[in-house]
Design a protein around this motif. Structure first.
Motif, PDB file in Angstrom:
ATOM      1  N   HIS B 239       0.827  -1.217   0.000  1.00  0.00           N
ATOM      2  CA  HIS B 239       0.000   0.000   0.000  1.00  0.00           C
ATOM      3  C   HIS B 239       0.859   1.265   0.000  1.00  0.00           C
ATOM      4  N   LYS B 240       2.168   1.082   0.214  1.00  0.00           N
ATOM      5  CA  LYS B 240       3.046   2.255   0.177  1.00  0.00           C
ATOM      6  C   LYS B 240       3.567   2.511  -1.234  1.00  0.00           C
ATOM      7  N   HIS B 241       3.321   1.552  -2.124  1.00  0.00           N
ATOM      8  CA  HIS B 241       3.820   1.711  -3.480  1.00  0.00           C
ATOM      9  C   HIS B 241       3.066   2.844  -4.178  1.00  0.00           C
ATOM     10  N   ALA B 242       3.786   3.571  -4.995  1.00  0.00           N
ATOM     11  CA  ALA B 242       3.212   4.755  -5.634  1.00  0.00           C
ATOM     12  C   ALA B 242       1.962   4.423  -6.452  1.00  0.00           C
ATOM     13  N   ASP B 243       1.985   3.246  -7.114  1.00  0.00           N
ATOM     14  CA  ASP B 243       0.877   2.935  -8.014  1.00  0.00           C
ATOM     15  C   ASP B 243      -0.254   2.169  -7.343  1.00  0.00           C
ATOM     16  N   TYR B 244      -0.085   1.873  -6.065  1.00  0.00           N
ATOM     17  CA  TYR B 244      -1.069   1.020  -5.400  1.00  0.00           C
ATOM     18  C   TYR B 244      -2.470   1.608  -5.480  1.00  0.00           C
ATOM     19  N   TYR B 245      -2.604   2.880  -5.125  1.00  0.00           N
ATOM     20  CA  TYR B 245      -3.944   3.467  -5.114  1.00  0.00           C
ATOM     21  C   TYR B 245      -4.485   3.661  -6.510  1.00  0.00           C
ATOM     22  N   ALA B 246      -3.607   3.838  -7.466  1.00  0.00           N
ATOM     23  CA  ALA B 246      -4.067   3.964  -8.844  1.00  0.00           C
ATOM     24  C   ALA B 246      -4.780   2.692  -9.275  1.00  0.00           C
ATOM     25  N   ILE B 247      -4.126   1.551  -9.056  1.00  0.00           N
ATOM     26  CA  ILE B 247      -4.761   0.302  -9.500  1.00  0.00           C
ATOM     27  C   ILE B 247      -5.973  -0.028  -8.642  1.00  0.00           C
ATOM     28  N   ASN B 249      -7.994   2.023  -7.031  1.00  0.00           N
ATOM     29  CA  ASN B 249      -9.127   2.877  -7.391  1.00  0.00           C
ATOM     30  C   ASN B 249      -9.706   2.479  -8.739  1.00  0.00           C
ATOM     31  N   HIS B 250      -8.822   2.102  -9.641  1.00  0.00           N
ATOM     32  CA  HIS B 250      -9.291   1.696 -10.964  1.00  0.00           C
ATOM     33  C   HIS B 250     -10.201   0.468 -10.849  1.00  0.00           C
ATOM     34  N   LEU B 251      -9.773  -0.498 -10.072  1.00  0.00           N
ATOM     35  CA  LEU B 251     -10.554  -1.725  -9.924  1.00  0.00           C
ATOM     36  C   LEU B 251     -11.877  -1.445  -9.222  1.00  0.00           C
ATOM     37  N   ILE B 252     -11.812  -0.645  -8.156  1.00  0.00           N
ATOM     38  CA  ILE B 252     -13.035  -0.384  -7.408  1.00  0.00           C
ATOM     39  C   ILE B 252     -14.008   0.434  -8.242  1.00  0.00           C
ATOM     40  N   ASP B 253     -13.457   1.379  -8.971  1.00  0.00           N
ATOM     41  CA  ASP B 253     -14.297   2.179  -9.852  1.00  0.00           C
ATOM     42  C   ASP B 253     -15.009   1.285 -10.858  1.00  0.00           C
ATOM     43  N   PHE B 254     -14.276   0.303 -11.364  1.00  0.00           N
ATOM     44  CA  PHE B 254     -14.897  -0.614 -12.317  1.00  0.00           C
ATOM     45  C   PHE B 254     -16.029  -1.383 -11.653  1.00  0.00           C
ATOM     46  N   LEU B 255     -15.738  -1.964 -10.495  1.00  0.00           N
ATOM     47  CA  LEU B 255     -16.751  -2.792  -9.836  1.00  0.00           C
ATOM     48  C   LEU B 255     -17.969  -1.973  -9.422  1.00  0.00           C
ATOM     49  N   VAL B 256     -17.727  -0.732  -8.966  1.00  0.00           N
ATOM     50  CA  VAL B 256     -18.836   0.062  -8.450  1.00  0.00           C
ATOM     51  C   VAL B 256     -19.707   0.589  -9.585  1.00  0.00           C
ATOM     52  N   SER B 257     -19.064   1.132 -10.618  1.00  0.00           N
ATOM     53  CA  SER B 257     -19.931   1.722 -11.646  1.00  0.00           C
ATOM     54  C   SER B 257     -19.707   1.193 -13.052  1.00  0.00           C
ATOM     55  N   ARG B 258     -18.468   1.106 -13.492  1.00  0.00           N
ATOM     56  CA  ARG B 258     -18.271   0.803 -14.914  1.00  0.00           C
ATOM     57  C   ARG B 258     -18.771  -0.584 -15.308  1.00  0.00           C
ATOM     58  N   SER B 259     -18.717  -1.544 -14.368  1.00  0.00           N
ATOM     59  CA  SER B 259     -19.155  -2.907 -14.719  1.00  0.00           C
ATOM     60  C   SER B 259     -20.618  -2.909 -15.151  1.00  0.00           C
ATOM     61  N   PRO B 277      -8.775  -3.861 -24.397  1.00  0.00           N
ATOM     62  CA  PRO B 277      -7.676  -2.986 -23.983  1.00  0.00           C
ATOM     63  C   PRO B 277      -6.896  -3.544 -22.792  1.00  0.00           C
ATOM     64  N   LEU B 278      -5.603  -3.365 -22.873  1.00  0.00           N
ATOM     65  CA  LEU B 278      -4.746  -3.739 -21.753  1.00  0.00           C
ATOM     66  C   LEU B 278      -4.326  -2.437 -21.081  1.00  0.00           C
ATOM     67  N   VAL B 279      -4.730  -2.240 -19.862  1.00  0.00           N
ATOM     68  CA  VAL B 279      -4.414  -0.966 -19.211  1.00  0.00           C
ATOM     69  C   VAL B 279      -3.482  -1.198 -18.034  1.00  0.00           C
ATOM     70  N   ARG B 280      -2.737  -0.158 -17.719  1.00  0.00           N
ATOM     71  CA  ARG B 280      -1.777  -0.255 -16.634  1.00  0.00           C
ATOM     72  C   ARG B 280      -1.922   0.993 -15.772  1.00  0.00           C
ATOM     73  N   PRO B 281      -2.797   0.953 -14.773  1.00  0.00           N
ATOM     74  CA  PRO B 281      -3.045   2.153 -13.982  1.00  0.00           C
ATOM     75  C   PRO B 281      -1.799   2.538 -13.209  1.00  0.00           C
ATOM     76  N   MET B 282      -1.420   3.820 -13.341  1.00  0.00           N
ATOM     77  CA  MET B 282      -0.233   4.301 -12.634  1.00  0.00           C
ATOM     78  C   MET B 282      -0.579   5.605 -11.957  1.00  0.00           C
ATOM     79  N   ALA B 283       0.166   5.872 -10.944  1.00  0.00           N
ATOM     80  CA  ALA B 283      -0.009   7.163 -10.280  1.00  0.00           C
ATOM     81  C   ALA B 283       0.302   8.256 -11.293  1.00  0.00           C
TER      82      ALA B 283
END
Ligand SMILES: Nc1ncnc2c1ncn2[C@@H]1O[C@H](COP(=O)(O)OP(=O)(O)OP(=O)(O)O)[C@@H](O)[C@H]1O
Ligand SMILES: [Mg+2]
Lengths: 278, 296
Positions: B239-247, B249-259, B277-283
């Motif tokens: 959770h301290k990794h820079a990209d952790y929240y990016a991925i 949030n991306h996943l949760i956003d998908f599950l909550v609304s985009r799905s 599409p292959l996406v790579r969420p980054m900070a």
């Protein structure tokens, strides 16, 4: 506080003593002995002439039982054989009929349990055949088999086949899908799957059926042997009734009960061996 | 394109609908899994994840399409694809050793019993159950049972490990330990894994790629998310990794609304289910770094 089984044992013994005491008192008899014409006295029986009950008391039954137990295998011709011999005949018939039923019911039960088609196709036959009293088959068996001994075995077969068949089919049909899936993902062949997954999974249900069957078979053999005659504990009961030996009839009843209990316990043990907790 | 171990090609699953006609759980689904990859699939309940896994396992057949493993179309369950069942599915009349040995014996039919048991013991030890070999499943805790299931699957040394929410029935602590173990084992053996989960954090911790599935019926794979975290991760540090929240949030956003709204999202765009599409969420890259204030 003693253990529950200990206390239960004490109560059991108390009940037995009470029962035997009541039986003894009821049969010892004390009615006044009447004076009468000896010819008439013969017709009246012991109750009237000696003040004794015609119903044997526990001591009398115990004494004859002891005689039977000490000499169970004597053979003085067709109408006078030891209790042991008669029991052996009955147990033998039950064993043969029952084993034949096992050989038929378990494979057939597997077939019915595994195949929806066979299950549906055979269901009406089973539904009609199952409720028929096994003794109703007796005349037909005697007529076709023409041998009283085999007919009795057939009757045992027909009465023990249904509970085993139905329980096996049910046990096999309700084996958990996930266990079957385990076997499928491991590419286990159908025969190995039947023996290593379905049989152990269904074994407790199958044994429940076998236990019901042995109980029914032992109930039926007495009636069947009364009908076909010759040998067996059922015939013994009937024969002693004709001899008016109530003492022997009571002895036979006691022995029938004990053998039935032993057979049931054997199956219960076997069931315990194959039961698995989940 | 790199060589794929598993290739799901245009599979569909339809069930007869109660009022006549068919309901389509999903159709024209394409997915490739490379050797050594850890792929997680997430999506809402009922979208067809278990169905996909069962088709991969060969326990279920697709209504259309094929699944190709090592260039061969699968026709049913096989020993090269081991399944870890959600309900552990141990045979209750066998001991721990018996359960694992049953699988080993099914794979190596020519092995003598001692060799089978030795091999089974090795994997029982690997999942930390040494000493419980002769216990029956009923004498084990839920986590231990799941471990036996894992040992059984791993003992087959399969090309592909399939897991359907393997940890969902466990308490958080046990789940964490088991995730660590599975991760360690899979990483050290280069195991290819396909796993279904409901748990976003589990997916982030374990997966190299996360397949997002939209809601059913007629579910589809919306995108494949590449995990930006390094392969070496520590559960307590990620959770301290820079990209952790990016991925995350991306996943949760998908599950909550985009799905739910994904169909509208792609309505007017060209859409190729063969290559989602292959996406790579980054900070977000830090905006022009503020000049350090000079010390007074
Ligand atoms: N035998 C069946 N007959 C009809 N419909 C079925 C059958 N099996 C599954 N379905 C349907 O297929 C859909 C997908 O089921 P599946 O079990 O794959 O969902 P899932 O994504 O694994 O859900 P969950 O996350 O709850 O496990 C569900 O909507 C379900 O209703
Ligand atoms: Mg599911």
């Amino acid at each position: 506080m003693r253990s529950l089984s200990f206390r239960a044992g004490i109560v059991s013994i108390l009940i037995l003593v009470l029962f035997l005491g009541a039986w003894h008192l009821a049969t010892s008899g004390s009615s006044a002995v009447q004076q009468m014409d000896p010819e008439y006295a013969k017709l009246m029986g012991l109750t009237a002439t000696q003040g004794k009950s015609a119903m044997p008391g526990p001591l009398q039954v115990g004494a004859t039982l002891w005689k039977h137990l000490t000499n169970p295998f004597y053979d003085n011709g067709p109408n006078d054989k030891g209790l042991g011999i008669q029991l052996a005949y009955s147990i033998g018939r039950v064993a043969i009929g029952y084993l034949l039923a096992v050989l038929v019911a378990i494979p057939l039960g597997f077939l019915i349990g595994m195949s929806q088609l066979m299950s549906r196709a055979l269901d009406p036959f089973i539904q009609v055949l199952k409720p028929i009293s096994p003794l109703a088959w007796m005349p037909l068996a005697l007529y076709t088999i023409k041998d009283s001994n085999y007919s009795a075995i057939f009757v045992i077969f027909i009465c023990s086949v249904w509970p085993m068949l139905i329980n096996t089919a049910f046990g096999v049909a309700t084996v958990r899908k996930e266990w079957l899936n385990v076997a499928r993902t491991l590419e286990v062949g159908p025969l190995k799957r039947a023996f290593t997954v379905i049989l152990p999974a269904a074994a407790p249900t199958i044994l429940t059926g076998m236990r019901i069957s042995i109980g029914i078979a032992w109930l039926v053999i007495v009636a069947a042997e009364m009908l076909v005659g010759g040998t067996g504990i059922g015939y013994f009961v009937w024969n002693e009734w004709n001899n008016l030996s109530i003492t022997n009839v009571i002895n036979a009843i006691l022995v029938i009960g004990i053998v039935g209990m032993v057979l049931d316990q054997l199956l219960a043990r076997a069931a315990k061996l194959v039961t698995y907790p989940e | 394109m790199t060589e794929k171990l598993i290739s799901i090609e245009a599979i569909a699953k339809r069930y007869p609908a109660p009022g006549g006609g068919d309901t389509t759980v999903f159709e024209n689904l394409w997915l490739g899994i490379e050797r050594g990859e850890f792929v997680c699939m997430i999506g809402h309940s009922g979208c067809g994840k278990t169905t996909v896994l069962n088709i991969l396992a060969g326990l279920d057949a697709p209504s259309e399409g094929v699944v190709i493993v090592d260039n061969v179309a699968i026709e049913g369950p096989a020993l090269d694809r081991a399944v870890i069942f959600q309900s552990h599915a141990l045979l209750p009349w066998r001991t721990v050793l018996g359960n694992v040995a049953y699988a080993v014996g099914a794979k190596h039919k020519d092995w003598p019993k001692t060799k089978i048991n030795e091999h089974a013991e090795k994997f029982i030890e690997l999942v930390g159950l040494k000493g419980a070999e002769y216990k029956k499943p009923s004498e084990l805790s839920g986590g231990m049972k799941q471990r036996v299931g894992i040992a059984r699957a791993l003992s087959l040394e399969p090309k592909m490990l399939l897991m359907d929410e393997p940890f969902s029935a466990l308490d958080a602590l046990t789940r964490g330990t088991l995730q660590d173990e599975v991760r360690r084992i899979c990483l050290s053996t280069g195991q290819t894994v396909f796993m279904i989960t409901h748990d976003v954090d589990e997916a982030i911790y374990l997966a190299d790629k996360i397949v997002l599935m939209t809601n059913g019926p007629e579910a589809q794979i919306a995108e494949i998310v590449e995990n930006p975290l390094p392969k070496e991760r520590d559960r307590n540090q990620i959770h301290k990794h820079a990209d952790y929240y990016a991925i995350r949030n991306h996943l949760i956003d998908f599950l909550v609304s985009r799905s739910r709204t994904f169909k509208d999202e792609i309505k007017d765009k060209p859409w190729d289910p063969k290559s989602v599409p292959l996406v790579r969420p980054m900070a977000a890259p830090p905006s022009a770094p503020e000049p350090l204030r000079k010390r007074a």
